[in-house]
Design a protein around this motif. Sequence first.
Motif, PDB file in Angstrom:
ATOM      1  N   LEU A   1       0.831  -1.199   0.000  1.00  0.00           N
ATOM      2  CA  LEU A   1       0.000   0.000   0.000  1.00  0.00           C
ATOM      3  C   LEU A   1       0.867   1.252   0.000  1.00  0.00           C
ATOM      4  O   LEU A   1       0.738   2.142  -0.840  1.00  0.00           O
ATOM      5  CB  LEU A   1      -0.869  -0.048   1.258  1.00  0.00           C
ATOM      6  CG  LEU A   1      -1.893   1.038   1.454  1.00  0.00           C
ATOM      7  CD1 LEU A   1      -3.032   0.814   0.537  1.00  0.00           C
ATOM      8  CD2 LEU A   1      -2.344   1.038   2.878  1.00  0.00           C
ATOM      9  N   GLY A   2       1.795   1.267   0.974  1.00  0.00           N
ATOM     10  CA  GLY A   2       2.639   2.450   1.083  1.00  0.00           C
ATOM     11  C   GLY A   2       3.503   2.653  -0.148  1.00  0.00           C
ATOM     12  O   GLY A   2       3.695   3.784  -0.609  1.00  0.00           O
ATOM     13  N   THR A   3       4.015   1.536  -0.681  1.00  0.00           N
ATOM     14  CA  THR A   3       4.894   1.676  -1.845  1.00  0.00           C
ATOM     15  C   THR A   3       4.152   2.222  -3.048  1.00  0.00           C
ATOM     16  O   THR A   3       4.659   3.115  -3.740  1.00  0.00           O
ATOM     17  CB  THR A   3       5.491   0.308  -2.214  1.00  0.00           C
ATOM     18  OG1 THR A   3       5.935  -0.319  -1.028  1.00  0.00           O
ATOM     19  CG2 THR A   3       6.634   0.493  -3.153  1.00  0.00           C
ATOM     20  N   SER A   4       2.960   1.710  -3.300  1.00  0.00           N
ATOM     21  CA  SER A   4       2.274   2.193  -4.498  1.00  0.00           C
ATOM     22  C   SER A   4       1.911   3.653  -4.351  1.00  0.00           C
ATOM     23  O   SER A   4       2.041   4.444  -5.283  1.00  0.00           O
ATOM     24  CB  SER A   4       1.043   1.342  -4.790  1.00  0.00           C
ATOM     25  OG  SER A   4       0.144   1.418  -3.726  1.00  0.00           O
ATOM     26  N   ARG A   5       1.462   4.044  -3.137  1.00  0.00           N
ATOM     27  CA  ARG A   5       1.117   5.456  -2.986  1.00  0.00           C
ATOM     28  C   ARG A   5       2.351   6.333  -3.110  1.00  0.00           C
ATOM     29  O   ARG A   5       2.332   7.374  -3.778  1.00  0.00           O
ATOM     30  CB  ARG A   5       0.477   5.676  -1.622  1.00  0.00           C
ATOM     31  CG  ARG A   5      -0.919   5.156  -1.548  1.00  0.00           C
ATOM     32  CD  ARG A   5      -1.452   5.318  -0.164  1.00  0.00           C
ATOM     33  NE  ARG A   5      -2.787   4.775  -0.058  1.00  0.00           N
ATOM     34  CZ  ARG A   5      -3.437   4.665   1.075  1.00  0.00           C
ATOM     35  NH1 ARG A   5      -2.859   5.056   2.197  1.00  0.00           N
ATOM     36  NH2 ARG A   5      -4.650   4.164   1.099  1.00  0.00           N
ATOM     37  N   SER A   6       3.409   5.876  -2.459  1.00  0.00           N
ATOM     38  CA  SER A   6       4.630   6.682  -2.506  1.00  0.00           C
ATOM     39  C   SER A   6       5.173   6.783  -3.922  1.00  0.00           C
ATOM     40  O   SER A   6       5.667   7.830  -4.345  1.00  0.00           O
ATOM     41  CB  SER A   6       5.654   6.071  -1.565  1.00  0.00           C
ATOM     42  OG  SER A   6       6.863   6.724  -1.681  1.00  0.00           O
ATOM     43  N   ALA A   7       5.066   5.687  -4.667  1.00  0.00           N
ATOM     44  CA  ALA A   7       5.581   5.721  -6.035  1.00  0.00           C
ATOM     45  C   ALA A   7       4.770   6.660  -6.900  1.00  0.00           C
ATOM     46  O   ALA A   7       5.328   7.414  -7.711  1.00  0.00           O
ATOM     47  CB  ALA A   7       5.573   4.310  -6.631  1.00  0.00           C
ATOM     48  N   SER A   8       3.442   6.655  -6.725  1.00  0.00           N
ATOM     49  CA  SER A   8       2.658   7.543  -7.591  1.00  0.00           C
ATOM     50  C   SER A   8       2.907   8.999  -7.239  1.00  0.00           C
ATOM     51  O   SER A   8       2.891   9.858  -8.110  1.00  0.00           O
ATOM     52  CB  SER A   8       1.182   7.206  -7.507  1.00  0.00           C
ATOM     53  OG  SER A   8       0.760   7.152  -6.185  1.00  0.00           O
ATOM     54  N   LEU A   9       3.164   9.287  -5.973  1.00  0.00           N
ATOM     55  CA  LEU A   9       3.512  10.671  -5.672  1.00  0.00           C
ATOM     56  C   LEU A   9       4.887  11.023  -6.197  1.00  0.00           C
ATOM     57  O   LEU A   9       5.133  12.138  -6.637  1.00  0.00           O
ATOM     58  CB  LEU A   9       3.478  10.905  -4.156  1.00  0.00           C
ATOM     59  CG  LEU A   9       2.115  11.163  -3.553  1.00  0.00           C
ATOM     60  CD1 LEU A   9       2.281  11.494  -2.087  1.00  0.00           C
ATOM     61  CD2 LEU A   9       1.448  12.296  -4.258  1.00  0.00           C
ATOM     62  N   ALA A  10       5.799  10.021  -6.120  1.00  0.00           N
ATOM     63  CA  ALA A  10       7.173  10.319  -6.544  1.00  0.00           C
ATOM     64  C   ALA A  10       7.252  10.586  -8.036  1.00  0.00           C
ATOM     65  O   ALA A  10       8.122  11.325  -8.487  1.00  0.00           O
ATOM     66  CB  ALA A  10       8.090   9.174  -6.170  1.00  0.00           C
ATOM     67  N   VAL A  11       6.323   9.997  -8.802  1.00  0.00           N
ATOM     68  CA  VAL A  11       6.323  10.256 -10.241  1.00  0.00           C
ATOM     69  C   VAL A  11       6.226  11.749 -10.499  1.00  0.00           C
ATOM     70  O   VAL A  11       6.835  12.283 -11.408  1.00  0.00           O
ATOM     71  CB  VAL A  11       5.141   9.531 -10.901  1.00  0.00           C
ATOM     72  CG1 VAL A  11       4.892  10.069 -12.288  1.00  0.00           C
ATOM     73  CG2 VAL A  11       5.406   8.061 -10.968  1.00  0.00           C
ATOM     74  N   PHE A  12       5.478  12.440  -9.670  1.00  0.00           N
ATOM     75  CA  PHE A  12       5.343  13.871  -9.894  1.00  0.00           C
ATOM     76  C   PHE A  12       6.356  14.686  -9.116  1.00  0.00           C
ATOM     77  O   PHE A  12       6.678  15.798  -9.512  1.00  0.00           O
ATOM     78  CB  PHE A  12       3.933  14.318  -9.508  1.00  0.00           C
ATOM     79  CG  PHE A  12       2.886  13.681 -10.350  1.00  0.00           C
ATOM     80  CD1 PHE A  12       2.051  12.712  -9.829  1.00  0.00           C
ATOM     81  CD2 PHE A  12       2.757  14.022 -11.668  1.00  0.00           C
ATOM     82  CE1 PHE A  12       1.087  12.109 -10.614  1.00  0.00           C
ATOM     83  CE2 PHE A  12       1.801  13.433 -12.453  1.00  0.00           C
ATOM     84  CZ  PHE A  12       0.975  12.462 -11.934  1.00  0.00           C
ATOM     85  N   THR A  13       6.845  14.107  -8.002  1.00  0.00           N
ATOM     86  CA  THR A  13       7.765  14.913  -7.217  1.00  0.00           C
ATOM     87  C   THR A  13       9.133  14.988  -7.856  1.00  0.00           C
ATOM     88  O   THR A  13       9.780  16.027  -7.807  1.00  0.00           O
ATOM     89  CB  THR A  13       7.916  14.318  -5.810  1.00  0.00           C
ATOM     90  OG1 THR A  13       6.663  13.812  -5.404  1.00  0.00           O
ATOM     91  CG2 THR A  13       8.355  15.362  -4.846  1.00  0.00           C
ATOM     92  N   GLU A  14       9.580  13.880  -8.431  1.00  0.00           N
ATOM     93  CA  GLU A  14      10.936  13.880  -8.992  1.00  0.00           C
ATOM     94  C   GLU A  14      11.130  14.936 -10.064  1.00  0.00           C
ATOM     95  O   GLU A  14      12.122  15.670 -10.037  1.00  0.00           O
ATOM     96  CB  GLU A  14      11.262  12.496  -9.557  1.00  0.00           C
ATOM     97  CG  GLU A  14      11.264  11.385  -8.531  1.00  0.00           C
ATOM     98  CD  GLU A  14      12.338  11.575  -7.497  1.00  0.00           C
ATOM     99  OE1 GLU A  14      13.388  12.124  -7.846  1.00  0.00           O
ATOM    100  OE2 GLU A  14      12.117  11.191  -6.347  1.00  0.00           O
ATOM    101  N   PRO A  15      10.199  15.073 -11.048  1.00  0.00           N
ATOM    102  CA  PRO A  15      10.421  16.130 -12.034  1.00  0.00           C
ATOM    103  C   PRO A  15      10.481  17.516 -11.410  1.00  0.00           C
ATOM    104  O   PRO A  15      11.227  18.379 -11.872  1.00  0.00           O
ATOM    105  CB  PRO A  15       9.217  16.015 -12.967  1.00  0.00           C
ATOM    106  CG  PRO A  15       8.711  14.664 -12.785  1.00  0.00           C
ATOM    107  CD  PRO A  15       9.022  14.280 -11.391  1.00  0.00           C
ATOM    108  N   ILE A  16       9.685  17.722 -10.354  1.00  0.00           N
ATOM    109  CA  ILE A  16       9.709  19.040  -9.739  1.00  0.00           C
ATOM    110  C   ILE A  16      11.078  19.296  -9.129  1.00  0.00           C
ATOM    111  O   ILE A  16      11.642  20.386  -9.272  1.00  0.00           O
ATOM    112  CB  ILE A  16       8.622  19.165  -8.659  1.00  0.00           C
ATOM    113  CG1 ILE A  16       7.266  18.906  -9.257  1.00  0.00           C
ATOM    114  CG2 ILE A  16       8.674  20.518  -8.024  1.00  0.00           C
ATOM    115  CD1 ILE A  16       6.157  18.995  -8.274  1.00  0.00           C
TER     116      ILE A  16
END
Lengths: 457, 314, 218
Positions: free
Chosen positions: B126-141
């Motif tokens: 659960l935590g990994t999938s949520r964290s990964a989907s947020l990271a998709v947008f955080t990394e470019p920023i």
Amino acid sequence: MSQHIIYILPIFFSFIGAVVCILPVRFVDRTMSVTASALSLASAVYLLFQPDYIEGYLYIDGLSKLLILTIALVYMSTVLYSLSYLKHIENLLFQHRLYYILLNIFVATMFFSVSVDNLGLIWVGVEATTVSSALLIATENNQVTVESAWRYVIIVSTGLVISLIAITFIYGSAGTLSLHELLLHHPDNRVFLIGILLGIVGFGTKAGIFPMHTWLPDVHGKAPAPVSAIFSAVLLPVALYAIARLIQIFPAHTIKLFALVLGVLTVAVAALMMTVQSNYKRMFAYSSMENMGMILIGFSLGGYGLLGAVVIIISHGLAKSSVFFLTGDVLSISHTTDMQKVNGLIQRLPRAASTLFVAAMAVTGAPPFAIFVGELFIFSALIAQYGWLLALVVILFLAIAFIAVNFKTGKMIFTGKENIKREHSRTETWVAIVNLVLSFLAVLFIPYFETLLKNLL
Amino acid sequence: MLYLYSFIEIVYVILAAPLITGVQRSLEERIESKQGPSILQPYYDLIKLFHKESIVPQISSPVFRLGPYVIVMFYAFLAMILPIITAFPLPFAPSADFIGGGLFFGAAAAIKKFSAIDSRSNYAHLGTSRSASLAVFTEPIIVLIFIMLGVISNTNNPFVINNVLRSSPQWYFSLVHGFVLVAFFMVLIIETGQLPVESHSNGELGMIDQAMPFEYTGTDLAMYKLGSYMKTFILLSVFLNVYLIPFGVPMESSGFLSIIIYMGIHLLKLTGLIVIFALLNTTISKFRLYKNFDFLAVAFALAFLASLAYYIVK
Amino acid sequence: MNQIFEVLGFLLIVFTLLMQWEIHVQRIIILFAASSFIIALFLVLLGLNRPHEENMLFVLAGLTIVVRGITIPVVMNKALHRLYKKPWRVREDKPMMGVGGSILLSLVLITIGYFIYQNSLYSVLKVRSGSVPFALFLQASLLIISHKHAYIQMIGFLVMENAVVMLSGWVFGGLPFIVEAGVILDLLGLVVVSSLIIRVRESSILREGDTYESELRG
């Protein structure tokens, strides 16, 4: 100075008419409107014989005078027709008084737009026409009507913002917005060119030019008959007046070509859309759009094209207003705008139906009406400047429109079962007949128009 | 001598990181009129955990055990290359530039996710999938933020950016800097797990980063926690030292004593930022999970506007 | 001076972005009032910068504050109160795009405005950062297109007008006073008339629901 007051008399009369209508005395609104329109008409006719006046804030030359005359004629006929039509609207949004006040202010702003010297003030006048006419569309209070009024406000206002940007460009590059100064010497740089092009686009939104025409059929389909009449007859030409002035200031080849292309596209789209209509008011709205396209083509060509355009403005104003008056008649006895459901008009309302038949032919350019003559002038200029092919294409579209409109109108009027009773007309048909006759008589005055427009041709 | 500074830097980060988190927790409780734990509580927790035995799920692979150690290694490496106590590059600093630093953060986050998934626990997934989907947008920023400031100073070296920002008020007060500051602050909220993105409670409806270490125990858990404290410390230090308050960081010419003094001043600067975070945590409520993406969209918009501001104003 | 103009311009872009994000109508009205105040500040600074046109620009700034900053939001607010029982809850019920999508689209439009300006008009007008008013114009048209609620469309149109004021002041040095005064009067009339129309439109939508699309096609 006292002699020069004459030139603002039309504005003055209609505005006073609006102000007096505020009084809550019975019948004063109607009588005041009628007198105001009669006085405006008288002063407009008188103005025709006065010399041009280009001084201070006013710029009145032949084109302005002819437009003032058209506005005054349609104003008078609309007021006379509204007297009886308003009784038959079922669900009025506001009182009769407000209707007349708005109508008078609307006409006053139109008079204002065609008389002033400053391009910015022309913009202010055109935007003021939007403001005052928006509520008129929504006279009949149902949901679709109000929705179309709202679409009108937003689309036209957005287009006018584009032309405000254009006026900014013009002011920035030329340093002045005054028409007579710009006509004398204008800068020749790209900013000015872009300004004029954007101005054509912006004012074209108000005039129903493709691709900004989307509000036009909605509004005309839903507004009450006198409002549709005055829209098609004078509001659209006033917007085209602004475009004519822009082209007059800077007659570069790019600008003329741009206006020509827009005009041809407008005619084409209008003709094609007319064939698929099932609502007769929308069909006639597209016919207005087609005529506006022809007028724009005429303005872009100059010379005899401009003369033809002015002839079309005057005669189309009169003929289209009579068409819309008659459709108001038809609507009030059949209670539907669907063409499939209306038939046998020649037996129900013989006078109105026959006038409608003749008027429909006049509006789509049948001889011997003046619209036909105007179109002839435009075609001669078009052939002279751009060759036969383009003219043939435009003639083809006009023919499509002619066949579509008259076939559908004829079906409405002439088909029907055997014995349908003759019904009593609810509104004044004679106004429409008078307008139609005037539209025919306009042919006789073409030489006078030519002398008036000498400085433009 | 400079190698000594590098060593001091790593030790400083490892030792001071739990302190910051302790200060934050204690401050939040004080604001809510409770007494709260002592400031040194994270140290006590870590020491307790180091004495305990690590239990590993039977189905996991060595990745699960090694994960936390590798993460701490990455963060210690990052401590060497980023300007935390000095404004001039230390010997190992040229091994990765600013963008490389950003990518290292991403690598550490990725290893965290791998080792969490390896435990095959539902909460970890659960935590990994949520964290990964947020990271998709955080990394470019993050990359955009680092690039923009790099474009200003024509370099990708965080130390040079620090020098540029502290010496020219034109760049410090420019639009680009302002937009980047706000965008970075919003990213900080996400990356360090503050409200309104993640709360400290254990409700599974909204857990993002807290769900990942569910299967760790003992020494592994201690290293994991140390890793996340270090991440918070390093990110906040970068924010303060490079962007917000680049003044005062010791330059090349200052001596050993000024560096020691600066370590204390740095803790004070961090405390100021922690106060702001504590205020945020006690006043704002948590976003519903999908609203985090709107938050990220605004952060991205601001970072993008920073780049637009640079080109438009150029 | 130039830098202050750029800061104000970007602040306006951020406000319009926030308007795109917001859904509650009252908040959008407040944001619009704030951006009108920024426009008035911009006009005052412009007046300070050009000493010979000072008085006109100050009067214009005063007019902007009174009409665009105070009167128009107050009129719209009153209309909201008259129409709905709980005006602070009025919002766009069925947004066409999500928040994230609309913010991204707004950004794309700003970039497009910048590129178009750079490649075409910059060589002609020679004003750096003149693409900000164009970006504002495009953002405002996105506001109009992406919302169905009539008040938000109205505000989008008013933001467009603000963008034109910015354009004329920044790039060209202002329009003549009488034109600007006429524009402001027109805006006031438009808002008053639109409030009436919107009142009827929303109340009839509340009564009947929207089933009118088929009649306005073709």
